[in-house]
Design a protein around this motif. Sequence first.
Motif, PDB file in Angstrom:
ATOM      1  N   GLN A 246       0.827  -1.204   0.000  1.00 54.83           N
ATOM      2  CA  GLN A 246       0.000   0.000   0.000  1.00 54.83           C
ATOM      3  C   GLN A 246       0.866   1.261   0.000  1.00 54.83           C
ATOM      4  N   ARG A 247       0.412   2.276  -0.706  1.00 56.69           N
ATOM      5  CA  ARG A 247       1.180   3.513  -0.813  1.00 56.69           C
ATOM      6  C   ARG A 247       0.955   4.432   0.386  1.00 56.69           C
ATOM      7  N   ASP A 248       2.015   5.100   0.765  1.00 57.84           N
ATOM      8  CA  ASP A 248       1.947   6.066   1.856  1.00 57.84           C
ATOM      9  C   ASP A 248       1.370   7.387   1.349  1.00 57.84           C
ATOM     10  N   LYS A 249       0.593   8.031   2.184  1.00 58.72           N
ATOM     11  CA  LYS A 249      -0.045   9.294   1.819  1.00 58.72           C
ATOM     12  C   LYS A 249       0.966  10.342   1.355  1.00 58.72           C
ATOM     13  N   PHE A 250       2.139  10.375   1.964  1.00 57.98           N
ATOM     14  CA  PHE A 250       3.108  11.432   1.679  1.00 57.98           C
ATOM     15  C   PHE A 250       4.183  11.004   0.676  1.00 57.98           C
ATOM     16  N   SER A 251       3.929   9.958  -0.060  1.00 56.80           N
ATOM     17  CA  SER A 251       4.885   9.534  -1.092  1.00 56.80           C
ATOM     18  C   SER A 251       4.824  10.475  -2.296  1.00 56.80           C
ATOM     19  N   HIS A 252       5.862  10.436  -3.134  1.00 56.49           N
ATOM     20  CA  HIS A 252       5.926  11.262  -4.344  1.00 56.49           C
ATOM     21  C   HIS A 252       6.542  10.414  -5.453  1.00 56.49           C
ATOM     22  N   LYS A 253       6.674  10.976  -6.639  1.00 56.31           N
ATOM     23  CA  LYS A 253       7.121  10.162  -7.766  1.00 56.31           C
ATOM     24  C   LYS A 253       8.508   9.556  -7.524  1.00 56.31           C
ATOM     25  N   GLY A 254       9.338  10.265  -6.780  1.00 55.04           N
ATOM     26  CA  GLY A 254      10.657   9.729  -6.480  1.00 55.04           C
ATOM     27  C   GLY A 254      10.608   8.504  -5.582  1.00 55.04           C
ATOM     28  N   THR A 255       9.527   8.387  -4.818  1.00 56.07           N
ATOM     29  CA  THR A 255       9.371   7.239  -3.922  1.00 56.07           C
ATOM     30  C   THR A 255       9.287   5.941  -4.713  1.00 56.07           C
ATOM     31  N   PHE A 256       8.768   6.013  -5.932  1.00 60.94           N
ATOM     32  CA  PHE A 256       8.451   4.806  -6.681  1.00 60.94           C
ATOM     33  C   PHE A 256       9.429   4.543  -7.825  1.00 60.94           C
ATOM     34  N   GLY A 257      10.592   5.163  -7.705  1.00 60.29           N
ATOM     35  CA  GLY A 257      11.706   4.776  -8.546  1.00 60.29           C
ATOM     36  C   GLY A 257      11.754   5.427  -9.909  1.00 60.29           C
ATOM     37  N   HIS A 258      12.931   5.330 -10.498  1.00 60.18           N
ATOM     38  CA  HIS A 258      13.179   5.863 -11.838  1.00 60.18           C
ATOM     39  C   HIS A 258      13.614   4.690 -12.716  1.00 60.18           C
ATOM     40  N   THR A 259      12.723   4.261 -13.575  1.00 61.14           N
ATOM     41  CA  THR A 259      12.947   3.105 -14.431  1.00 61.14           C
ATOM     42  C   THR A 259      13.639   3.526 -15.720  1.00 61.14           C
ATOM     43  N   LEU A 260      14.651   2.760 -16.100  1.00 63.84           N
ATOM     44  CA  LEU A 260      15.296   2.950 -17.398  1.00 63.84           C
ATOM     45  C   LEU A 260      14.907   1.770 -18.290  1.00 63.84           C
ATOM     46  N   LEU A 316      19.685   2.040 -34.578  1.00 66.12           N
ATOM     47  CA  LEU A 316      20.016   1.005 -33.591  1.00 66.12           C
ATOM     48  C   LEU A 316      20.497   1.613 -32.282  1.00 66.12           C
ATOM     49  N   ILE A 317      20.425   0.821 -31.236  1.00 66.23           N
ATOM     50  CA  ILE A 317      21.073   1.190 -29.974  1.00 66.23           C
ATOM     51  C   ILE A 317      22.504   0.682 -30.032  1.00 66.23           C
ATOM     52  N   THR A 318      23.450   1.616 -29.954  1.00 64.72           N
ATOM     53  CA  THR A 318      24.858   1.262 -30.085  1.00 64.72           C
ATOM     54  C   THR A 318      25.693   1.651 -28.870  1.00 64.72           C
ATOM     55  N   ASP A 319      25.146   2.509 -28.027  1.00 60.57           N
ATOM     56  CA  ASP A 319      25.912   2.960 -26.857  1.00 60.57           C
ATOM     57  C   ASP A 319      24.942   3.560 -25.850  1.00 60.57           C
ATOM     58  N   VAL A 320      24.742   2.896 -24.720  1.00 67.82           N
ATOM     59  CA  VAL A 320      23.737   3.328 -23.753  1.00 67.82           C
ATOM     60  C   VAL A 320      24.391   4.274 -22.738  1.00 67.82           C
ATOM     61  N   LYS A 321      24.028   5.548 -22.820  1.00 64.17           N
ATOM     62  CA  LYS A 321      24.558   6.542 -21.887  1.00 64.17           C
ATOM     63  C   LYS A 321      23.410   7.250 -21.191  1.00 64.17           C
ATOM     64  N   TYR A 322      23.531   7.421 -19.883  1.00 63.26           N
ATOM     65  CA  TYR A 322      22.503   8.133 -19.118  1.00 63.26           C
ATOM     66  C   TYR A 322      23.180   8.851 -17.963  1.00 63.26           C
ATOM     67  N   ASP A 323      22.569   9.955 -17.541  1.00 62.03           N
ATOM     68  CA  ASP A 323      23.188  10.824 -16.539  1.00 62.03           C
ATOM     69  C   ASP A 323      22.450  10.785 -15.204  1.00 62.03           C
ATOM     70  N   PHE A 324      21.821   9.650 -14.885  1.00 60.09           N
ATOM     71  CA  PHE A 324      21.145   9.481 -13.595  1.00 60.09           C
ATOM     72  C   PHE A 324      21.357   8.044 -13.139  1.00 60.09           C
ATOM     73  N   GLU A 325      20.999   7.762 -11.902  1.00 56.84           N
ATOM     74  CA  GLU A 325      21.150   6.407 -11.364  1.00 56.84           C
ATOM     75  C   GLU A 325      19.789   5.717 -11.397  1.00 56.84           C
ATOM     76  N   PRO A 326      19.550   4.818 -12.356  1.00 53.94           N
ATOM     77  CA  PRO A 326      18.240   4.162 -12.437  1.00 53.94           C
ATOM     78  C   PRO A 326      17.979   3.284 -11.221  1.00 53.94           C
ATOM     79  N   THR A 327      16.748   3.246 -10.809  1.00 51.75           N
ATOM     80  CA  THR A 327      16.348   2.316  -9.752  1.00 51.75           C
ATOM     81  C   THR A 327      16.339   0.898 -10.275  1.00 51.75           C
ATOM     82  N   ALA A 328      15.938   0.735 -11.534  1.00 50.23           N
ATOM     83  CA  ALA A 328      15.908  -0.571 -12.169  1.00 50.23           C
ATOM     84  C   ALA A 328      15.987  -0.383 -13.679  1.00 50.23           C
ATOM     85  N   ILE A 329      16.499  -1.396 -14.378  1.00 45.29           N
ATOM     86  CA  ILE A 329      16.709  -1.306 -15.819  1.00 45.29           C
ATOM     87  C   ILE A 329      16.080  -2.518 -16.504  1.00 45.29           C
TER      88      ILE A 329
END
Length: 520
Positions: A246-260, A316-329
């Motif tokens: 169950q989600r907490d009332k005071f959660s925000h989008k950052g609470t639920f991760g950043h998916t790559l 094509l995808i030839t080189d995967v570069k990103y400037d954040f830390e994904p929660t999951a990929i």
Amino acid sequence: MSNNLYYTMKIFSKEQLLEADKLTAQKQEVSFNELMERSGTQIFNWFHQRLQGAPVPVHVFCGIGNNGGSGLVVARLLIENGYNVKAYIVNYSDKRSKDFLVNYDRIKNVTKDWPLLMTCEEDFPAMTENDIVIDAMFGTGINRKPEGWVKKLIQYINAQPCFKLAIDVPSGMFVDAPTEDLDAVIKANHTLAFQSPKLAFFLPSTGNFTGYYDVLDLGIDKEFLATNQGVASIIAKPNAQRMYRQRDKFSHKGTFGHTLIVAGSYGSMGAAILSAKGAFRIGAGKVTAFVPECGYAIMQTAVPEAMVLTNDNDDLITDVKYDFEPTAIAVGMGIGTEEATVKALSDLFKKAKTPMVIDADAINCISENKELLKDIPENSVFTPHNGELERLVGKWKNDYDKIERVKKFSKKQKAIVVIKGANTITVLEDHLYINTSGNPGMATAGSGDVLSGAIIGLLSQGYDPLTAAIFGVYLHGSAGNIVSHALSYEGTMAGDIAGALGEAFIELFRKEEQAPEVAK
């Protein structure tokens, strides 16, 4: 995750069930014959509750082992309660179990019409579409295929238009090994399994022989049931309910991760769209799609909620570069298997710090370049379809060989593998988790892309990898049920399944008498 955490219904091997019978008889101080009487009474109660004494002809075919003994108990109880019963002994050997003989004597005391000893094809009875067959010829102890006139009897029964009820397992089906002759298995309309369904009920080669099934509680020792892991666990709605966080009332989008999501190539951008939608609809806080340049406008238009990154190659995808830390990929959906993409995968695996979802072309790349496996994070989730799985673990001889190959891969790789199908099986080392949601309408292009998005979306929210896989599979199947209920099997599309994932959460806690809303 503990195998008992969600109190799943377990599947036991025939050896485990035999051990359970012995332990139960010892602890409860009852004989095996009393356990047989208990099982026969349960079958009679199930039958009588539905037929209420209806004068339909009932044909009970009994073997000469313990399954046949249970059949004789059922036949006796039906006779005592006024049913129109014909009992037959399938006399394929001169060896009889002791408890069979006890119940053979008992049925003689309640009817002048003793069971017919069948020895050849001339003994096969005439039947009509209004009749009912109760199959008690062979149980879990069968160790060789039915042959000769016995096989012909099974084929004869299968050819009849009457309703067929199997006791414990359809006769001729092996429960812990490949069934040797599928032409010598009763094709039941319904099966009443003792204490536990059997693994064979859920496998492609044998599942169709079971029909619908119910599990009868025989009062087996509760300590055994609680402490014995079994060979598999069945995931149904009550188990999925316990997985929900169950989600907490005071959660925000950052609470639920950043998916790559690393997906797509020229002509295959739909895979990236469906995965991103699956991740969002299952609750991921943020989703970034990494796609080739040709997919930039497509992704921004089709999934405006997603952020989009691209590499320098248009196709094509030839080189995967990103400037954040994904929660999951999640990686692989529609990426192709070009050499430059394989190199990009290798680099991604090396820098990934969290468990991943690995699907589709990523699996195909790995199958051709097994050295990639060494850099994949532990507890990653592989989600292959049958062709991709075969390329990953090798060609299998049968359903059981497939499972053993996947177990071996899971142990060696320290990974979770989702074997997709009618009863999707999630594998972690030696244990199987068998899903019960879903339907044939989900056999449509893109359905697997939505599943990968759903699993990675749960991983992003902090679900552990095994729970994310099991829960994601269940919700994905539930969404498919919602869509097919509204649009038919034939009318179901992958985008509809993604759109119904939110409704699947509502369905999770909807009372059984409430029908789901029509999917939009």
